[in-house]
Design a protein around this motif. Structure first.
Motif, short mmCIF file in Angstrom:
data_model
loop_
_atom_site.label_atom_id
_atom_site.label_comp_id
_atom_site.label_asym_id
_atom_site.label_seq_id
_atom_site.Cartn_x
_atom_site.Cartn_y
_atom_site.Cartn_z
N ALA A 34 79.69 35.92 49.19
CA ALA A 34 80.54 35.39 50.30
C ALA A 34 81.76 34.57 49.72
O ALA A 34 81.66 34.19 48.53
N ALA A 35 82.61 34.40 50.64
CA ALA A 35 83.85 33.47 50.03
C ALA A 35 84.39 32.80 51.51
O ALA A 35 84.23 33.40 52.42
N VAL A 36 84.83 31.58 51.25
CA VAL A 36 85.41 30.86 52.12
C VAL A 36 86.81 30.41 51.62
O VAL A 36 87.21 30.25 50.46
N ARG A 37 87.68 29.98 52.64
CA ARG A 37 89.09 29.66 52.49
C ARG A 37 89.10 28.29 53.10
O ARG A 37 89.02 28.14 54.20
N ASP A 38 89.58 27.29 52.39
CA ASP A 38 89.55 26.18 52.96
C ASP A 38 91.12 25.79 53.67
O ASP A 38 91.91 26.60 53.58
N GLU A 39 91.33 24.86 54.27
CA GLU A 39 92.67 24.22 54.78
C GLU A 39 93.80 24.36 54.01
O GLU A 39 94.92 24.28 54.41
#
Length: 117
Positions: A34-39
């Motif tokens: 998984a990967a997430v991109r923050d604000e």
């Protein structure tokens, strides 16, 4: 499964987090990546954690890494898995930090985008 038109319609930054998630899955030999991109555009990449005393999905781990690094929100998340849909706990974790509009992109082990949740 989506067709090629939908795959190419993805934003380049969304394609990037799918690629990062796929790489984490392959590199670590785990069930999910998984990967997430923050604000701010920073990305956090993780794989499934399976210890005798701790079990986290890849997406839960990526969200936890973002929170631990000071992220205040999420723009998007991606999970690469054989499953047909993200677990409810994964969706809840992304929504807790990213709000109801943060998309969770689901891709197969080959990296092909399936759909957004």
């Amino acid at each position: 499964m989506t067709d090629q038109t939908e795959q190419t319609a993805l934003d380049p930054e969304d394609k990037k987090i799918i690629t990062l998630a796929r790489s984490a899955r392959a590199r670590n030999g785990v069930a999910e990546g998984a990967a997430v991109r923050d604000e701010t555009g920073r990305t956090y990449v993780a794989g499934t954690v399976e210890l005798p005393s701790l079990r986290l999905t890849a997406l839960q781990t990526a969200v936890a890494m973002a929170v631990a690094s000071g992220a205040k929100g999420l723009e998007a998340a991606a999970v690469v898995t054989e499953a047909e849909a993200p677990a409810e706990g994964d969706l809840a974790a992304v929504r807790d930090l990213g709000g109801p509009s943060a998309p969770v992109l689901l891709a197969g082990p080959d990296g092909a985008f399936r759909r957004a949740f």
